[in-house]
Design a protein around this motif. Structure first.
Motif, PDB file in Angstrom:
ATOM      1  N   THR A 129     -50.364 -97.826  12.311  1.00  0.00           N
ATOM      2  CA  THR A 129     -49.669 -99.105  12.144  1.00  0.00           C
ATOM      3  C   THR A 129     -48.201 -98.866  11.792  1.00  0.00           C
ATOM      4  N   ILE A 130     -47.320 -99.503  12.543  1.00  0.00           N
ATOM      5  CA  ILE A 130     -45.878 -99.328  12.355  1.00  0.00           C
ATOM      6  C   ILE A 130     -45.269-100.638  11.870  1.00  0.00           C
ATOM      7  N   ASN A 131     -44.434-100.550  10.847  1.00  0.00           N
ATOM      8  CA  ASN A 131     -43.675-101.705  10.381  1.00  0.00           C
ATOM      9  C   ASN A 131     -42.345-101.688  11.118  1.00  0.00           C
ATOM     10  N   TRP A 132     -42.262-102.453  12.192  1.00  0.00           N
ATOM     11  CA  TRP A 132     -41.091-102.380  13.061  1.00  0.00           C
ATOM     12  C   TRP A 132     -39.838-102.960  12.411  1.00  0.00           C
ATOM     13  N   ALA A 133     -39.985-103.900  11.514  1.00  0.00           N
ATOM     14  CA  ALA A 133     -38.812-104.415  10.801  1.00  0.00           C
ATOM     15  C   ALA A 133     -38.195-103.319   9.947  1.00  0.00           C
ATOM     16  N   SER A 134     -39.035-102.529   9.295  1.00  0.00           N
ATOM     17  CA  SER A 134     -38.533-101.413   8.493  1.00  0.00           C
ATOM     18  C   SER A 134     -37.899-100.353   9.381  1.00  0.00           C
ATOM     19  N   VAL A 135     -38.504-100.116  10.536  1.00  0.00           N
ATOM     20  CA  VAL A 135     -37.942 -99.147  11.483  1.00  0.00           C
ATOM     21  C   VAL A 135     -36.538 -99.572  11.886  1.00  0.00           C
ATOM     22  N   ARG A 136     -36.384-100.833  12.245  1.00  0.00           N
ATOM     23  CA  ARG A 136     -35.065-101.315  12.673  1.00  0.00           C
ATOM     24  C   ARG A 136     -34.066-101.262  11.523  1.00  0.00           C
ATOM     25  N   VAL A 193     -44.671-105.451  21.438  1.00  0.00           N
ATOM     26  CA  VAL A 193     -44.252-106.770  20.959  1.00  0.00           C
ATOM     27  C   VAL A 193     -43.566-106.653  19.602  1.00  0.00           C
ATOM     28  N   GLY A 194     -44.110-105.810  18.726  1.00  0.00           N
ATOM     29  CA  GLY A 194     -43.521-105.646  17.407  1.00  0.00           C
ATOM     30  C   GLY A 194     -42.108-105.103  17.456  1.00  0.00           C
ATOM     31  N   ALA A 195     -41.880-104.127  18.313  1.00  0.00           N
ATOM     32  CA  ALA A 195     -40.544-103.567  18.461  1.00  0.00           C
ATOM     33  C   ALA A 195     -39.569-104.634  18.959  1.00  0.00           C
ATOM     34  N   TYR A 196     -39.969-105.375  19.968  1.00  0.00           N
ATOM     35  CA  TYR A 196     -39.119-106.420  20.528  1.00  0.00           C
ATOM     36  C   TYR A 196     -38.751-107.455  19.464  1.00  0.00           C
ATOM     37  N   GLY A 208     -41.061 -97.111   7.737  1.00  0.00           N
ATOM     38  CA  GLY A 208     -41.909 -97.977   8.549  1.00  0.00           C
ATOM     39  C   GLY A 208     -42.940 -97.232   9.353  1.00  0.00           C
ATOM     40  N   VAL A 209     -42.797 -95.896   9.428  1.00  0.00           N
ATOM     41  CA  VAL A 209     -43.741 -95.050  10.153  1.00  0.00           C
ATOM     42  C   VAL A 209     -44.328 -94.046   9.177  1.00  0.00           C
ATOM     43  N   SER A 210     -45.642 -93.952   9.148  1.00  0.00           N
ATOM     44  CA  SER A 210     -46.307 -93.000   8.263  1.00  0.00           C
ATOM     45  C   SER A 210     -46.434 -91.652   8.961  1.00  0.00           C
ATOM     46  N   GLY A 211     -45.884 -90.611   8.361  1.00  0.00           N
ATOM     47  CA  GLY A 211     -45.991 -89.275   8.925  1.00  0.00           C
ATOM     48  C   GLY A 211     -44.878 -88.961   9.901  1.00  0.00           C
ATOM     49  N   ASP A 212     -45.066 -87.854  10.614  1.00  0.00           N
ATOM     50  CA  ASP A 212     -44.049 -87.378  11.550  1.00  0.00           C
ATOM     51  C   ASP A 212     -43.927 -88.290  12.765  1.00  0.00           C
TER      52      ASP A 212
END
Length: 259
Positions: free
Chosen positions: A59-66, A93-96, A235-239
């Protein structure tokens, strides 16, 4: 970006070691002159940050990634002709929605079916394109075979034919030139230093090092560079694989919009 077919080998030590060996450039004997000759802009000039992901990132938190500064992402869609990444739709969809410019990628298995069949499978399962400022042309991930012979049992001429078949079909389906993800060592061994596609198809070079190094024969520059497989991003767990875009965000949006 080795992932899955029917049995997922990407988590194995063997596959990760093999990818690291090839992408790091240790599979090639390079001179300093060759490194300089094959590289364009210095790494510090390519400041637009990106990642590439699949279901392995969970599971990726795309808001945190951005918010962490990541501006683009390539997301695994398909492999061969029977595998769809189970998290593709959620990630795409999450990334967009988070404002991340994203594209789909297909892991090629040239020994399983024709290039045309696999390009159609990609285009029908997430690899379509629209001019919305956030959708990149899809990427063909063609690299060392994690399931057998490095070049999938194909001669260099047969591999060139397969790649051409894929690229032409994807272009016909979407109107876009696909990005090509590869390593210089694989391209040299399996296509025989083929220079054919680089006039139109952006190069996504994989080399886990401090510089992109020598590019595949005929490539005038790299557009994307995957420089590590052990990056960390909020927003991403691990590598996660980290990438640079060789230009400004405005130019990346121009690529997305085909302008």
């Amino acid at each position: 970006m080795t992932e899955t077919f029917s049995t997922d080998l990407s988590g194995s030590r063997r596959t990760r070691w093999l990818r690291r060996l090839l992408a790091s450039g240790t599979a090639l004997a390079m001179t300093t002159a060759a490194l300089v000759a094959g590289t364009t802009a210095p790494a510090q000039a390519a400041t637009v940050a990106g990642i590439d992901v699949s279901h392995w990132q969970g599971t990726i938190n795309w808001a945190s990634v951005r918010n962490s500064g990541v501006e683009f992402a390539y997301i695994k869609a398909t492999e061969g002709t029977s595998y769809r990444d189970p998290r593709f739709n959620t990630n795409y969809v999450g990334a967009y929605n988070a404002g991340v410019i994203r594209g789909a990628y297909h892991f090629a298995l040239p020994d399983r079916s024709s290039g045309a069949v696999q390009a159609n499978y990609l285009a029908s399962n997430g690899g379509a394109w629209s001019a919305d400022s956030r959708t990149l042309p899809a990427a063909l991930d063609i690299e060392h075979n994690p399931y057998g012979a490095m070049c999938y049992g194909k001669s260099q001429s047969a591999m060139r034919t397969w790649i051409n078949d894929f690229l032409a079909t994807y272009r016909s389906r979407t109107g876009r030139y696909a990005v090509i993800y590869t390593t210089t060592s694989w391209w040299t061994s399996c296509t025989g230093n083929w220079t054919g596609p680089w006039g139109n198809h952006p190069l996504w070079i994989a080399r886990w090092a401090s510089a992109p190094g020598t590019l595949p024969a005929g490539a005038p520059y790299w557009s994307f560079w995957q420089y590590t497989a052990t990056g960390r991003v909020s927003g991403v767990s691990g590598d996660v694989d980290r990438n640079h875009w060789n230009g400004t965000r405005a130019r990346l949006i121009a690529l997305a919009n085909n302008t």
